[in-house]
Design a protein around this motif. Sequence first.
Motif, mmCIF file in Angstrom:
data_model
loop_
_atom_site.group_PDB
_atom_site.id
_atom_site.type_symbol
_atom_site.label_atom_id
_atom_site.label_comp_id
_atom_site.label_asym_id
_atom_site.label_seq_id
_atom_site.Cartn_x
_atom_site.Cartn_y
_atom_site.Cartn_z
ATOM 1 N N ASP A 56 0.851 -1.188 0.000
ATOM 2 C CA ASP A 56 0.000 0.000 0.000
ATOM 3 C C ASP A 56 0.893 1.246 0.000
ATOM 4 O OD1 ASP A 56 -2.120 1.791 0.323
ATOM 5 O OD2 ASP A 56 -3.193 0.409 1.642
ATOM 6 N N HIS A 57 0.473 2.274 -0.728
ATOM 7 C CA HIS A 57 1.223 3.532 -0.761
ATOM 8 C C HIS A 57 0.392 4.720 -0.302
ATOM 9 C CE1 HIS A 57 5.023 2.154 -2.588
ATOM 10 N NE2 HIS A 57 4.250 1.156 -2.990
ATOM 11 N N ASP A 58 -0.799 4.445 0.215
ATOM 12 C CA ASP A 58 -1.548 5.487 0.904
ATOM 13 C C ASP A 58 -0.750 5.887 2.145
ATOM 14 O OD1 ASP A 58 -3.399 6.477 3.062
ATOM 15 O OD2 ASP A 58 -4.867 6.307 1.462
ATOM 16 N N PRO A 59 -0.554 7.189 2.405
ATOM 17 C CA PRO A 59 0.291 7.600 3.542
ATOM 18 C C PRO A 59 -0.127 6.992 4.872
ATOM 19 C CG PRO A 59 -0.164 9.485 2.139
ATOM 20 C CD PRO A 59 -1.004 8.348 1.618
ATOM 21 N N GLY A 60 -1.434 6.775 5.075
ATOM 22 C CA GLY A 60 -1.882 6.230 6.341
ATOM 23 C C GLY A 60 -1.765 4.724 6.451
ATOM 24 N N MET A 61 -1.513 4.049 5.323
ATOM 25 C CA MET A 61 -1.462 2.589 5.305
ATOM 26 C C MET A 61 -0.164 2.075 4.699
ATOM 27 S SD MET A 61 -4.448 1.739 6.560
ATOM 28 C CE MET A 61 -4.808 0.061 6.055
ATOM 29 N N LYS B 173 -16.165 -2.108 -4.066
ATOM 30 C CA LYS B 173 -15.736 -0.911 -3.356
ATOM 31 C C LYS B 173 -14.243 -0.978 -3.056
ATOM 32 C CE LYS B 173 -16.576 1.789 0.838
ATOM 33 N NZ LYS B 173 -17.375 1.899 2.102
ATOM 34 N N ASN B 174 -13.784 -2.132 -2.604
ATOM 35 C CA ASN B 174 -12.364 -2.343 -2.328
ATOM 36 C C ASN B 174 -11.532 -2.037 -3.573
ATOM 37 O OD1 ASN B 174 -10.101 -4.014 -0.708
ATOM 38 N ND2 ASN B 174 -10.120 -4.755 -2.812
ATOM 39 N N ASP B 175 -11.925 -2.576 -4.718
ATOM 40 C CA ASP B 175 -11.149 -2.414 -5.945
ATOM 41 C C ASP B 175 -11.145 -0.966 -6.425
ATOM 42 O OD1 ASP B 175 -10.723 -5.082 -5.750
ATOM 43 O OD2 ASP B 175 -11.963 -5.667 -7.447
ATOM 44 N N LEU B 176 -12.277 -0.299 -6.316
ATOM 45 C CA LEU B 176 -12.344 1.107 -6.731
ATOM 46 C C LEU B 176 -11.489 1.988 -5.832
ATOM 47 C CD1 LEU B 176 -16.146 1.450 -7.579
ATOM 48 C CD2 LEU B 176 -14.232 1.410 -9.191
ATOM 49 N N LEU B 177 -11.514 1.726 -4.545
ATOM 50 C CA LEU B 177 -10.711 2.518 -3.610
ATOM 51 C C LEU B 177 -9.219 2.365 -3.894
ATOM 52 C CD1 LEU B 177 -12.616 1.947 -0.241
ATOM 53 C CD2 LEU B 177 -12.442 4.082 -1.530
ATOM 54 N N TYR B 178 -8.791 1.138 -4.194
ATOM 55 C CA TYR B 178 -7.366 0.944 -4.469
ATOM 56 C C TYR B 178 -6.965 1.521 -5.820
ATOM 57 C CZ TYR B 178 -6.313 -1.627 -0.274
ATOM 58 O OH TYR B 178 -6.102 -1.964 1.044
ATOM 59 N N ALA B 179 -7.830 1.429 -6.801
ATOM 60 C CA ALA B 179 -7.522 2.043 -8.087
ATOM 61 C C ALA B 179 -7.344 3.545 -7.924
ATOM 62 C CB ALA B 179 -8.628 1.735 -9.091
ATOM 63 N N ARG B 180 -8.217 4.154 -7.151
ATOM 64 C CA ARG B 180 -8.112 5.595 -6.924
ATOM 65 C C ARG B 180 -6.875 5.943 -6.087
ATOM 66 N NH1 ARG B 180 -13.398 8.291 -4.598
ATOM 67 N NH2 ARG B 180 -12.867 6.980 -2.808
ATOM 68 N N SER B 181 -6.594 5.120 -5.081
ATOM 69 C CA SER B 181 -5.439 5.380 -4.218
ATOM 70 C C SER B 181 -4.130 5.319 -4.994
ATOM 71 C CB SER B 181 -5.416 4.362 -3.072
ATOM 72 O OG SER B 181 -4.255 4.522 -2.279
ATOM 73 N N PHE B 182 -3.984 4.301 -5.858
ATOM 74 C CA PHE B 182 -2.736 4.180 -6.609
ATOM 75 C C PHE B 182 -2.618 5.278 -7.660
ATOM 76 C CE2 PHE B 182 -2.273 0.277 -4.418
ATOM 77 C CZ PHE B 182 -0.923 -0.021 -4.464
ATOM 78 N N ALA B 183 -3.734 5.706 -8.226
ATOM 79 C CA ALA B 183 -3.685 6.818 -9.178
ATOM 80 C C ALA B 183 -3.226 8.098 -8.484
ATOM 81 C CB ALA B 183 -5.051 7.020 -9.808
ATOM 82 N N ARG B 184 -3.545 8.215 -7.212
ATOM 83 C CA ARG B 184 -3.197 9.434 -6.471
ATOM 84 C C ARG B 184 -1.800 9.384 -5.870
ATOM 85 N NH1 ARG B 184 -6.639 11.964 -1.335
ATOM 86 N NH2 ARG B 184 -5.299 13.794 -1.020
ATOM 87 N N TYR B 185 -1.426 8.250 -5.286
ATOM 88 C CA TYR B 185 -0.209 8.204 -4.480
ATOM 89 C C TYR B 185 0.967 7.468 -5.122
ATOM 90 C CZ TYR B 185 -3.300 9.671 -0.680
ATOM 91 O OH TYR B 185 -4.200 10.348 0.107
ATOM 92 N N TYR B 186 0.725 6.646 -6.142
ATOM 93 C CA TYR B 186 1.820 5.778 -6.623
ATOM 94 C C TYR B 186 1.568 5.423 -8.076
ATOM 95 C CZ TYR B 186 5.436 2.119 -6.090
ATOM 96 O OH TYR B 186 6.570 1.351 -6.192
ATOM 97 N N ARG B 187 1.805 6.373 -8.947
ATOM 98 C CA ARG B 187 1.484 6.177 -10.361
ATOM 99 C C ARG B 187 2.443 5.201 -11.048
ATOM 100 N NH1 ARG B 187 -1.949 9.023 -13.050
ATOM 101 N NH2 ARG B 187 -3.006 10.830 -12.276
#
Length: 418
Positions: A247-252, A399-413
Amino acid sequence: MPPHPPTVPFVPVVIGGELATYTLARAFHGELGVRTTVMTRGVPAPVRGSAIIDDEVVPGLDDLDEVVAAVHRVADAHPGRRVMLMGTMDWWVERIVSLRDRFDERVVVPYPELPLIEALSDKERFAQVCAEVGVTHPRTVVLDPDVPESGVPALLADLRAPLVVKPADSPAFHGLLYAGKQKVGYADGVEELLALRRVMTGAGYAGALVVQERVPGGDEQMRVLTTYSDRSGRVRWGRMGHVLLEDHDPGMIGNPLAVVHGASATAMADATRLLEHVGWTGWANFDIKVDPRDGREHFFELNPRLGRSHGYLTAAGHPVATPWVREHVEGLDPYDGLETGPETDDWLYSIVPVPLLRRYVTDPGTRERLARIRRTGRVVRPFVYGPDRGRDRRLAQLKNDLLYARSFARYYRRPVTS
């Protein structure tokens, strides 16, 4: 018929409604054929509408008296059964263990004693234990809160930048709120580290900081090792996982999101030496990174529970609920006659969508292995479970898959490999 039906009636109870809660409930159902009671303040998406879970809403979970009362209410609702109480986050494990003496004889708490958990969860003490038993650990300096800023450069003089910065007191850090908060911080030098320290102190963090040299390499250099020690403190079993993506979300940041089986006799020997040195019991979960420069396996930390990605074990046929129940509920040897899967096997456990995962796997050999696994269909997703196919389960996976797709687009391209 489940492969390991229990010989003693019991009900598993898990506090917390995270993804790991659902996969743990899935293991109890798949291995033992039992439903899990999940305690939460509400009913979050990972456990909502599940056919294998009984939801117990406890709005006052922050009140330890209410936790005790709620657990006893579950025991009252299941007369003649033991209650096996678990948590899927470190702070819940510590709270549960702290309450052990307040539960009556119907309640089983399958964790080590609290002082041992606190000692090994403390990053400074963990580094000391690694040094005592000769387990490789990143070069570490503990920056105590009373060290003035003027003294920091000299204290860190032997560490090479970039630096990794972690709170020594993880439970205290967990409750803090401030802009830019990251589970793990990074600093290119002393000035950046001091700036981060000021922000954390201003937010109310009063503990020490653990400062380490960063071991180079990207996510594919990470490993996860899960072990089980019996109540005598002897390590009975363990399996390595090769992490493909974190995970590359700052909180996770740093949580494994996709794992295939790996193997390492040296890492298993190191973990065994460490755990038996301190007298650990039950499950332990280690984060390890392989240094690409020399192949050394650096142990980062020990978690006093099954890791969030423990589904990599279930995927390959390794029982995770059964040894626990055998030893702590039934009073049996945890592995006597218990079959486990092979040490290495081509199964993938992926929390993220597999097409997204393929974008970030860079090693040619690993990419070929991943393609081979996909062709054989040996892929396990956390919320896709045959006996639990309701609409809410499909929505949870979506929901899980959409959240991770959005997270990686934002934090770890793009993948980082150095």
